[in-house]
Each structure stands twice: as C-alpha cells, then as structure tokens.
Scaffold this motif. Structure first.
Motif, PDB file in Angstrom:
ATOM      1  N   ALA A 176       0.832  -1.215   0.000  1.00 42.86           N
ATOM      2  CA  ALA A 176       0.000   0.000   0.000  1.00 42.86           C
ATOM      3  C   ALA A 176       0.861   1.257   0.000  1.00 42.86           C
ATOM      4  N   ILE A 177       1.947   1.236   0.755  1.00 42.35           N
ATOM      5  CA  ILE A 177       2.863   2.386   0.793  1.00 42.35           C
ATOM      6  C   ILE A 177       3.510   2.586  -0.570  1.00 42.35           C
ATOM      7  N   LEU A 178       3.903   1.508  -1.217  1.00 39.04           N
ATOM      8  CA  LEU A 178       4.494   1.626  -2.552  1.00 39.04           C
ATOM      9  C   LEU A 178       3.499   2.187  -3.563  1.00 39.04           C
ATOM     10  N   CYS A 179       2.237   1.776  -3.468  1.00 38.46           N
ATOM     11  CA  CYS A 179       1.214   2.312  -4.376  1.00 38.46           C
ATOM     12  C   CYS A 179       0.975   3.799  -4.117  1.00 38.46           C
ATOM     13  N   CYS A 225       1.844   9.500  -5.728  1.00 32.43           N
ATOM     14  CA  CYS A 225       2.353  10.821  -5.337  1.00 32.43           C
ATOM     15  C   CYS A 225       3.414  11.362  -6.281  1.00 32.43           C
ATOM     16  N   ILE A 226       4.132  10.494  -6.988  1.00 35.77           N
ATOM     17  CA  ILE A 226       5.177  11.005  -7.861  1.00 35.77           C
ATOM     18  C   ILE A 226       4.703  11.260  -9.282  1.00 35.77           C
ATOM     19  N   LEU A 227       3.443  10.928  -9.600  1.00 37.32           N
ATOM     20  CA  LEU A 227       2.933  11.212 -10.935  1.00 37.32           C
ATOM     21  C   LEU A 227       2.827  12.726 -11.124  1.00 37.32           C
ATOM     22  N   LEU A 229      -8.596  11.451 -11.775  1.00 35.47           N
ATOM     23  CA  LEU A 229      -7.664  12.575 -11.687  1.00 35.47           C
ATOM     24  C   LEU A 229      -7.849  13.350 -10.390  1.00 35.47           C
ATOM     25  N   ASN A 230      -9.093  13.533  -9.967  1.00 31.43           N
ATOM     26  CA  ASN A 230      -9.343  14.204  -8.686  1.00 31.43           C
ATOM     27  C   ASN A 230      -8.819  13.370  -7.522  1.00 31.43           C
ATOM     28  N   LEU A 231      -8.942  12.044  -7.601  1.00 28.94           N
ATOM     29  CA  LEU A 231      -8.403  11.175  -6.563  1.00 28.94           C
ATOM     30  C   LEU A 231      -6.884  11.279  -6.495  1.00 28.94           C
ATOM     31  N   ILE A 232      -6.226  11.305  -7.659  1.00 28.38           N
ATOM     32  CA  ILE A 232      -4.765  11.439  -7.696  1.00 28.38           C
ATOM     33  C   ILE A 232      -4.342  12.770  -7.096  1.00 28.38           C
ATOM     34  N   ARG A 233      -5.027  13.853  -7.457  1.00 31.46           N
ATOM     35  CA  ARG A 233      -4.699  15.173  -6.892  1.00 31.46           C
ATOM     36  C   ARG A 233      -4.927  15.201  -5.385  1.00 31.46           C
ATOM     37  N   SER A 234      -5.995  14.583  -4.920  1.00 30.90           N
ATOM     38  CA  SER A 234      -6.290  14.568  -3.488  1.00 30.90           C
ATOM     39  C   SER A 234      -5.238  13.793  -2.716  1.00 30.90           C
ATOM     40  N   ILE A 235      -4.840  12.641  -3.238  1.00 31.65           N
ATOM     41  CA  ILE A 235      -3.817  11.838  -2.565  1.00 31.65           C
ATOM     42  C   ILE A 235      -2.513  12.613  -2.504  1.00 31.65           C
TER      43      ILE A 235
END
Length: 81
Positions: free
Chosen positions: A12-15, A20-22, A52-58
């Motif tokens: 989970a940490i790796l995911c 986060c680095i995208l 995309l909103n999920l990626i930005r939120s994370i």
C-alpha cells in the motif's frame, strides 16, 4: 516469503508513493490524462476526471505524512530485515 500484514502495508505504501510522484504536466498530460476543462455546468464527472481528482487529493493530503511513513518503513526494514 509469506504474505503477511506487513507485506500488505508495504504494498500500500508503494502504491501511494507511485501515485504521489505522478506529475500532471510531464506524465499524465502525455498519456491523455491532463486537466479536463471541457465540463458543462451540472454535468456528472466521468470516471477519468474522478480518477484525476483522486490522484490530486492523494498528492495533496498524503505528501507530508507519507514522508514519515516512508522513514518509519525504512527504519523497520533496516532493524528487522
């Protein structure tokens, strides 16, 4: 190697690190996942815009806590193998 709780936590940490680095302009825009500005008023967001909103939120919420979690994981890995 058995799949245990620590292995699932590490996965989970790796995911989370991968999300986060995208970088939106350098990577996501090149594969067609850039900022979508063509929404009308009152339209339901599609799956792509929700992801995309999920990626930005994370990226926004997990940036600082993830640094501490990564450090703790590295220390545990060094101490206990």
């Amino acid at each position: 190697m058995a799949i245990g709780l620590y292995s699932l936590l590490e996965a989970a940490i790796l995911c989370l690190n991968a999300v986060c680095i995208l970088h939106e302009e350098r990577f996501l825009a090149k594969v067609g996942w850039g900022v979508d500005q063509h929404k009308g008023f009152g339209e339901e967001p599609g799956v792509k815009s929700q992801l995309l909103n999920l990626i930005r939120s994370i990226r926004t919420v997990m940036r600082i806590p993830l640094i501490g979690v990564n450090i703790a994981t590295m220390v545990l890995k060094l101490l206990f193998g």
